[in-house]
Design an enzyme around this catalytic site. Sequence first.
Site, PDB file in Angstrom:
ATOM      1  N   LYS A  34       0.649  17.162   3.680  1.00  0.00           N
ATOM      2  CA  LYS A  34      -0.574  16.739   4.118  1.00  0.00           C
ATOM      3  C   LYS A  34       0.874  15.653   3.893  1.00  0.00           C
ATOM      4  CE  LYS A  34      -2.339  16.991  -0.488  1.00  0.00           C
ATOM      5  NZ  LYS A  34      -2.943  18.446  -1.946  1.00  0.00           N
ATOM      6  N   ARG A 131     -14.641  19.593  -8.414  1.00  0.00           N
ATOM      7  CA  ARG A 131     -14.354  18.750  -7.659  1.00  0.00           C
ATOM      8  C   ARG A 131     -14.705  19.288  -6.338  1.00  0.00           C
ATOM      9  NH1 ARG A 131      -8.152  16.765  -5.929  1.00  0.00           N
ATOM     10  NH2 ARG A 131      -7.895  19.299  -5.441  1.00  0.00           N
ATOM     11  N   TYR A 255       6.321 -14.871  -8.027  1.00  0.00           N
ATOM     12  CA  TYR A 255       4.658 -15.344  -8.265  1.00  0.00           C
ATOM     13  C   TYR A 255       3.821 -15.654  -9.643  1.00  0.00           C
ATOM     14  CZ  TYR A 255       4.786 -15.151  -3.321  1.00  0.00           C
ATOM     15  OH  TYR A 255       4.663 -15.391  -2.341  1.00  0.00           O
ATOM     16  N   MET A 303       5.541  -9.103  -1.783  1.00  0.00           N
ATOM     17  CA  MET A 303       5.688  -8.768   0.126  1.00  0.00           C
ATOM     18  C   MET A 303       7.183  -8.016   0.012  1.00  0.00           C
ATOM     19  SD  MET A 303       3.629  -9.395   3.575  1.00  0.00           S
ATOM     20  CE  MET A 303       2.185  -9.539   2.562  1.00  0.00           C
TER      21      MET A 303
HETATM   22  C1  LIG Z   1      -2.139  18.490  -2.628  1.00  0.00           C
HETATM   23  C2  LIG Z   1      -3.548  19.872  -3.366  1.00  0.00           C
HETATM   24  C3  LIG Z   1      -1.492  20.840  -3.682  1.00  0.00           C
HETATM   25  C4  LIG Z   1       0.295  20.723  -3.844  1.00  0.00           C
HETATM   26  O1  LIG Z   1       0.508  19.803  -4.686  1.00  0.00           O
HETATM   27  P1  LIG Z   1       1.777  19.422  -5.498  1.00  0.00           P
HETATM   28  O2  LIG Z   1       0.803  19.254  -6.592  1.00  0.00           O
HETATM   29  O3  LIG Z   1       2.098  18.158  -4.522  1.00  0.00           O
HETATM   30  O4  LIG Z   1       2.188  20.942  -5.478  1.00  0.00           O
HETATM   31  C5  LIG Z   1      -1.698  22.244  -4.079  1.00  0.00           C
HETATM   32  N1  LIG Z   1      -3.371  22.621  -3.501  1.00  0.00           N
HETATM   33  C6  LIG Z   1      -4.299  22.214  -3.129  1.00  0.00           C
HETATM   34  C7  LIG Z   1      -5.414  22.799  -3.236  1.00  0.00           C
HETATM   35  C8  LIG Z   1      -3.988  20.413  -2.709  1.00  0.00           C
HETATM   36  O5  LIG Z   1      -4.703  19.638  -2.412  1.00  0.00           O
END
Ligand SMILES: *Cc1c(COP(=O)(O)O)cnc(C)c1O
Length: 374
Positions: A34, A131, A255, A303
Amino acid sequence: MSRPAQATINLQALRDNLAFARQLSGSKVVGVIKANAYGHGALTIARVLESEQIDCLAVACIEEALELRHNGIQSPILLLEGFYSADELPLIEAYQLTTVIQQQDQIDMLLAYPVKQPLNIWLKLDSGMHRIGFLPQDFPQAYQALTQSGKVRDIVFMTHFSCADDLDSDYTRRQLSTFRRITAGLEGETSLCNSPGVLGWPEAHGHWIRPGLMLYGASPFDVNHPNAGQLKPVMELSSSIIAIRDLPAGVPVGYSATFITNRPTRAGVVAIGYADGYPRHTPSGAPVVINGKRARIMGKISMDMMTVDLTDLPDVNIGDKVTLWGSGLPAAEVAQHAGTIPYELLCNMKRVNVNYIDTPVTTEQPATSEFISL
Ligand SMILES: *Cc1c(COP(=O)(O)O)cnc(C)c1O
């Protein structure tokens, strides 16, 4: 000449990390790609994982999945949050995606949809993260509704840990026992572990692991861990020194004049900044690596630039390479300085040139771990 800010992504390190995840768990692997594969380029990463016979890939939403399918990725693809609306169901069917089902809403949409072929689904239990997922008391009913619908084929039971990165916390054990209790006697495979689970909680591995961060070679832990120590960073973020100047003691740098030199200081300017994804909140004193040695950041991150202290590195010249993270300077360590986590550093990368390489990686070569002096 182009701007030297660059992410170098070593695909062999990715393969090695995948092999390590397989070796640790013996489970089937969902490679989590993702968010553009945590900044590494989802399509390229998917192709490499597919050529390594990955069992499944996972993304957050259907847009990410379709981009992979449109570019020829054929592995199973799991939608980690499932579908948000019923109009995704025809696409899930047509593109043979696997969906998580995590709330009643989705069951209702699925029951109302005339599936042609039963779908493979992952049914999510909320074992304590609070969640998404079905609460323990609602899970058996969700399972029954799905199995009786005739609209699903295989069901994998999944849950997600909230504290697996904290190896001293008892919460993961409690989540695991809730998961076992609720799924006992139901027919289906299991999946519980993201990267910290894979690395730190062998008793929870189950049939399928879901590593993301560890495939990219970053540690999810705040402390040293022998398994995390085996990971090989896939991304090296680097740039170059573009200016050097000698400053007297007692003058501000950058800055808001937050940093004041405390000695005659040789200051080097590096062409990288927060518009490239380097965190702006990183404080003075955070490390970079130049020619195998560490130097400290001085003043605020701009930046497009940052300033580093070269006083103890007299041999460094304009044009020399500066590593912001990668081999010898883990993203997790930089993240600690910046008050964030390596996940955020990696997936925020932008604007830099991305260069894929494919070279064997030997064990980590730590740069001098202590600063020369201040
Ligand atoms: C993003 C995600 C993972 C991967 O998690 P990592 O800590 O990056 O290995 C696994 N399971 C679910 C449901 C996720 O949303």
